[in-house]
Design a protein around this motif. Structure first.
Motif, short mmCIF file in Angstrom:
data_model
loop_
_atom_site.label_atom_id
_atom_site.label_comp_id
_atom_site.label_asym_id
_atom_site.label_seq_id
_atom_site.Cartn_x
_atom_site.Cartn_y
_atom_site.Cartn_z
N VAL A 698 74.39 6.17 37.81
CA VAL A 698 75.70 5.56 38.07
C VAL A 698 76.30 6.17 39.34
N PHE A 699 76.24 7.48 39.45
CA PHE A 699 76.78 8.15 40.63
C PHE A 699 76.04 7.70 41.89
N ALA A 700 74.72 7.63 41.79
CA ALA A 700 73.92 7.25 42.96
C ALA A 700 74.28 5.86 43.45
N ARG A 701 74.50 4.91 42.54
CA ARG A 701 74.88 3.54 42.94
C ARG A 701 76.21 3.52 43.66
N ALA A 702 77.07 4.50 43.35
CA ALA A 702 78.38 4.59 44.01
C ALA A 702 78.32 5.46 45.26
N GLY A 703 77.11 5.93 45.64
CA GLY A 703 76.97 6.77 46.82
C GLY A 703 77.41 8.19 46.61
N LEU A 704 77.34 8.66 45.37
CA LEU A 704 77.79 10.01 45.03
C LEU A 704 76.62 10.88 44.62
N ASP A 705 76.63 12.15 45.05
CA ASP A 705 75.61 13.11 44.65
C ASP A 705 76.12 13.91 43.46
N LEU A 706 75.28 14.07 42.45
CA LEU A 706 75.61 14.92 41.31
C LEU A 706 74.99 16.29 41.55
N LEU A 707 75.84 17.32 41.67
CA LEU A 707 75.40 18.69 41.97
C LEU A 707 75.78 19.61 40.82
N VAL A 708 74.94 20.61 40.57
CA VAL A 708 75.16 21.49 39.42
C VAL A 708 74.95 22.96 39.82
N LEU A 709 75.85 23.80 39.32
CA LEU A 709 75.66 25.25 39.35
C LEU A 709 75.61 25.72 37.91
N ASP A 710 74.49 26.31 37.50
CA ASP A 710 74.36 26.87 36.16
C ASP A 710 75.09 28.21 36.13
N GLN A 711 76.23 28.25 35.44
CA GLN A 711 77.04 29.48 35.37
C GLN A 711 76.85 30.23 34.06
N THR A 712 75.85 29.86 33.28
CA THR A 712 75.62 30.53 32.00
C THR A 712 75.42 32.02 32.20
N ARG A 713 76.12 32.82 31.43
CA ARG A 713 75.96 34.27 31.47
C ARG A 713 74.97 34.68 30.38
N PRO A 714 73.92 35.43 30.73
CA PRO A 714 72.92 35.79 29.72
C PRO A 714 73.50 36.51 28.51
N ASP A 715 74.54 37.32 28.71
CA ASP A 715 75.11 38.07 27.60
C ASP A 715 76.03 37.23 26.73
N VAL A 716 76.45 36.08 27.22
CA VAL A 716 77.30 35.18 26.44
C VAL A 716 76.45 34.17 25.69
N GLY A 717 75.56 33.53 26.41
CA GLY A 717 74.62 32.62 25.78
C GLY A 717 75.08 31.19 25.70
N ILE A 718 76.38 30.93 25.63
CA ILE A 718 76.87 29.56 25.59
C ILE A 718 76.63 28.93 26.96
N PRO A 726 80.90 15.42 45.34
CA PRO A 726 81.77 15.29 46.50
C PRO A 726 82.20 13.84 46.71
N GLY A 727 83.50 13.66 46.83
CA GLY A 727 84.06 12.32 46.98
C GLY A 727 84.86 11.89 45.78
N LEU A 728 84.46 12.31 44.57
CA LEU A 728 85.27 12.02 43.39
C LEU A 728 86.55 12.83 43.45
N ARG A 729 87.64 12.20 43.07
CA ARG A 729 88.97 12.76 43.27
C ARG A 729 89.39 13.64 42.09
N PRO A 730 89.82 14.88 42.31
CA PRO A 730 90.49 15.60 41.23
C PRO A 730 91.84 14.95 40.97
N PHE A 731 92.47 15.26 39.83
CA PHE A 731 93.73 14.56 39.56
C PHE A 731 94.96 15.27 40.10
N TRP A 732 94.77 16.41 40.80
CA TRP A 732 95.90 17.02 41.48
C TRP A 732 96.18 16.24 42.77
N ALA A 733 97.26 16.59 43.45
CA ALA A 733 97.66 15.85 44.65
C ALA A 733 96.71 16.16 45.81
#
Length: 766
Positions: A698-718, A726-733
């Protein structure tokens, strides 16, 4: 009987006489036999009934005076020797019978205690063990090695003088578990492979344990958690120019000092006796004011610099994110998950502790209406609040969880806390030093994600004092400035770079990019990494759709809640009526065609309408609506209790001045048909990975790249993911050119883009 023993120091074998040991009930059990009824075993835990004539006959002989040969020869109850042996084995396996010396030495009550522990009381009596007693601090700190030494001796343990050979266990006393002098003690014991018991037996709250040993958690694992709960103290100490923990007055009375010393001795004695229990991996705290005790489990941090691999997080960030099969096990409640809420809570409950957890507690919000399942789990670090900052009533100042039932909400609060904790800078993140100009095509200009307009930068001096912290416009990004960057990955394996300070809260000053700071947009925790990525991506979709509707103030259709045939939705609507509120839902689904709902409520019986709202997005339209309504529930305690005293000026203005009359876009569009469940196409998939891949398309059809950073902490596990598009709007001003102006026209909501000066002057403050 004789047996061969080998000298532990490598000497010749010697013949040592060992007396025969007899089967007998453990000493903490008192047996009483009633003919024709069986045998009864009485203990502190209650009574155990042993039924049957054979067990009755055997039990009468298990008094410690009949050796095994005699028991087999006497054939109690007419049993064959094989039957006697089999029955004895069952009793031993059940922990009821042991082998004991015919003439044991020592206190019978002490022997009964060790029998109750399940260890060999005769062996304990023969060799109680040796202890090295170490004091970190002095009497001025409340550290009294004399009292503990006497207690250890009373327990029958040999306390070795300083300078002699190694002991079986070191007992280390301190006034504060964060005392930096404990680092060398920890290192010394890990080098020698010896265990040590840490304790603070003084003070109104006694701390004992854990027993730290090679292969398990170390002192550094413990301090990482402790400092996390003492952030305010760390800030004050830094401000005062002090290192380490703050000194505190010592509080004690003789009974407390004696009790603390003997409790430490008891734990040392149990360890040396060979008794192992879960509490030895924990810090046990005893509040002597109300006698409440609690165990706080300490788990090893795999990335700990002291006992683990400090490069784990770095190496993970250096590798592409690869999706794995993630079959759904829960599709009700608030989402489609790879583990049920009960499984998540069981798996990660140890993370909730004011000593060794990542959060102190999870509690139901007492200000929430009875029907709203809303839980809190500690400060929301995404708001950028420091421990030294004074706060008025906060808007989303705590991590929260919401759901259709209490369990969903409790797990949601835990996961949001894990998301924020894992997204906080800890120093082991992968960082690449350079400037945007130097790094070339891999580097993403941060404003492709932040989306501030040039005009916002130009007018920021006038704007910033009037609005809340999330609306703050920083300095324009300098492409020539050298800063730290961290990789993010497309699901196809392409690496991009963004400033570290945009991806992690609390990035230190030397790594901060001016005008760039982290926010929670697209951050999510989940029951698997695939689940976390899906939730983060859905949040991006949700906030983009909300921004398009909010800032353009375009009327959108309402949603017919009855069409979902969801009893929970119908029930909640009734509850809102009962508390004097009106509830309705809007469909703000945009060009990505992923269902996005906004639930709104206004008060109809007071001086203010206090309009509040909640958002939800999901591939399943029913879940999208449920999420919007549960988030609306989450906002009720803030609106109802804080009212005009909110710390955010935008929120304060909203709740005291806004009505549906002066903001008509909040109402369903007049003349448009209400959306029903049938209007939202939904493809049910069995695997979360398939949902993520569908969303990526869906993102690709709209010209959007889906990017991921895995922030999982080994000691937390969740699992935690930071998802970006980039290009999708946050809801702040954020008013840069792009979707905010173009998509409403493509959707037919507007005939022409909204002029900049006519965008909604009321910024979204969630």
């Amino acid at each position: 009987m004789r047996t061969t023993a080998v000298d532990a120091h490598g000497g010749d074998a010697t013949q040592v006489p060992v007396p025969a040991r007899t089967p007998a009930f453990r000493r903490h059990l008192r047996a009483e036999i009633r003919a024709g009824k069986g045998a009864y075993l009485f203990s502190e835990q209650g009574v155990i009934a042993l039924r049957g004539s054979k067990i009755e006959s055997l039990a009468a002989l298990l008094d410690g005076t009949h050796d095994l040969d005699r028991l087999l020869r006497d054939r109690p109850g007419g049993m064959a020797p094989e039957e006697v042996a089999a029955l004895l084995t069952q009793l031993v396996d059940a922990g009821l019978v042991t082998l004991r010396s015919p003439a044991p030495g020592g206190d019978e009550r002490a022997l009964a205690y060790w029998d109750a522990c399940g260890v060999d009381a005769d062996v304990v009596a023969a060799r109680p063990g040796t202890v090295r007693l170490v004091a970190v601090g002095d009497s001025a700190d409340g550290v009294d090695p004399g009292a503990v030494g006497r207690a250890l001796a009373d327990a029958g343990l040999e306390v070795l003088p300083a300078g002699t050979g190694p002991a079986d266990l070191s007992v280390v006393l301190c006034a504060d578990y964060l005392d930096p002098r404990l680092a060398e003690i920890d290192a010394e014991h890990r080098r020698s492979g010896r265990p040590w018991l840490l304790a603070r037996p003084s003070g109104a709250q006694v701390w004992i344990g854990p027993v730290l040993q090679p292969g398990g958690a170390c002192w550094h694992c413990l301090t990482h958690r402790l400092w996390g709960h003492r952030h305010a103290e760390a800030c004050v100490q830094e401000e005062l120019g002090h290192d380490g923990p703050a000194r505190r007055p010592v509080s004690s009375v003789p009974p407390l000092a004696a009790a603390g010393a003997h409790l430490v001795a008891l734990e040392a004695a149990k360890w040396l006796a060979g008794y192992r229990h879960h509490g030895q991996q924990c810090v046990w705290t005893l509040d002597t004011l109300d006698l409440q005790g609690r165990l706080h489990e300490l788990r090893r941090r795999p990335q700990c610099p002291g006992c683990g691999d400090p490069w784990l997080v770095t190496w993970r960030a250096a590798r592409p994110v690869r999706l794995q099969p993630a079959r759904k096990t829960a599709t009700d409640g608030g989402g489609h998950r790879t583990a049920t809420p009960a499984q998540m809570l069981d798996r990660y409950r140890h993370l909730v502790s004011p000593v060794t957890g990542i959060i102190k507690d999870i509690r139901r919000d007492p200000a929430a209406p009875w029907f709203a399942n809303v839980y809190r789990s500690g400060p929301n670090i995404a708001r950028g609040i420091t421990a030294m900052a004074g706060l008025r009533a906060g808007l989303r100042c705590e991590n929260g969880g919401k759901g259709v039932n209490p369990l969903d909400a409790e797990v949601g609060a835990l996961c949001e806390a894990a998301e924020r904790f894992s997204g906080n800078f800890q120093g082991d993140e992968l960082r690449i030093r350079g400037s945007y100009a130097e790094l070339g095509e891999e580097a993403l200009h941060p404003n492709e994600c932040m989306l501030f307009a040039d005009r916002q930068y130009a007018e920021r001096a006038a704007w910033n004092p009037l609005h809340g912290p999330f609306q703050r416009v920083g300095e324009p990004f300098d492409p020539a400035a050298v800063t730290d960057w961290t990789p993010v990955w497309s699901l196809s394996g392409r690496r991009r770079l963004l400033p570290t300070s945009y991806l992690y809260y609390g990035t230190p000053r030397e790594s901060v990019t001016r005008g760039v700071r982290a926010d929670s947009n697209g951050s999510a925790a989940g029951s698997s990494l695939e689940d976390a990525i899906l939730q983060g991506a859905l949040e991006l979709v949700e906030r983009d759709a909300v921004a398009l509707w909010w800032y353009n103030r375009t009327p959108v259709p309402g949603v017919d809640l009855a069409s979902f045939a969801d009893p929970w939705l119908a029930e909640v609507a009734g509850h809102y009526t009962a508390i004097g509120r009106e509830l309705w839902v809007l469909d703000v689904t945009a060009d990505l065609e992923i269902p996005v709902a906004v639930a709104l409520s206004r008060r109809i019986d007071g001086p203010y309408e206090n309009i509040t709202f909640g958002f939800g997005a999901h591939l399943d339209p029913r879940i999208a609506v449920r999420r919007a309504v549960t988030e609306l529930n989450q906002m009720l305690p803030i609106v109802e209790t804080a009212g005009q005293d909110l710390d955010d000026p935008d929120a304060r203005h909203w709740f005291t001045h806004v009505t549906v009359a002066n903001q008509p876009y909040l109402r369903p569009a007049a003349g448009q048909r209400m959306r029903t469940a049938a209007d939202f196409p939904f493809v049910s998939r069995a695997d979360v990975r398939d949902d993520v891949q569908a969303l990526e398309r869906v993102f690709a059809r709209a010209g959007l790249d889906l990017l991921v950073l895995d922030q999982t902490r080994p000691d937390v596990g969740i699992p935690v993911a930071k998802v970006l598009a980039p290009g999708l709007r946050p809801f702040w001003a954020r008013f840069a050119p792009g979707r905010l102006f173009d998509v409403p026209v493509r959707l037919g909501r507007l005939a022409a883009p909204t002029p900049y000066e006519r965008l909604n002057p009321l910024p979204m403050f969630m």
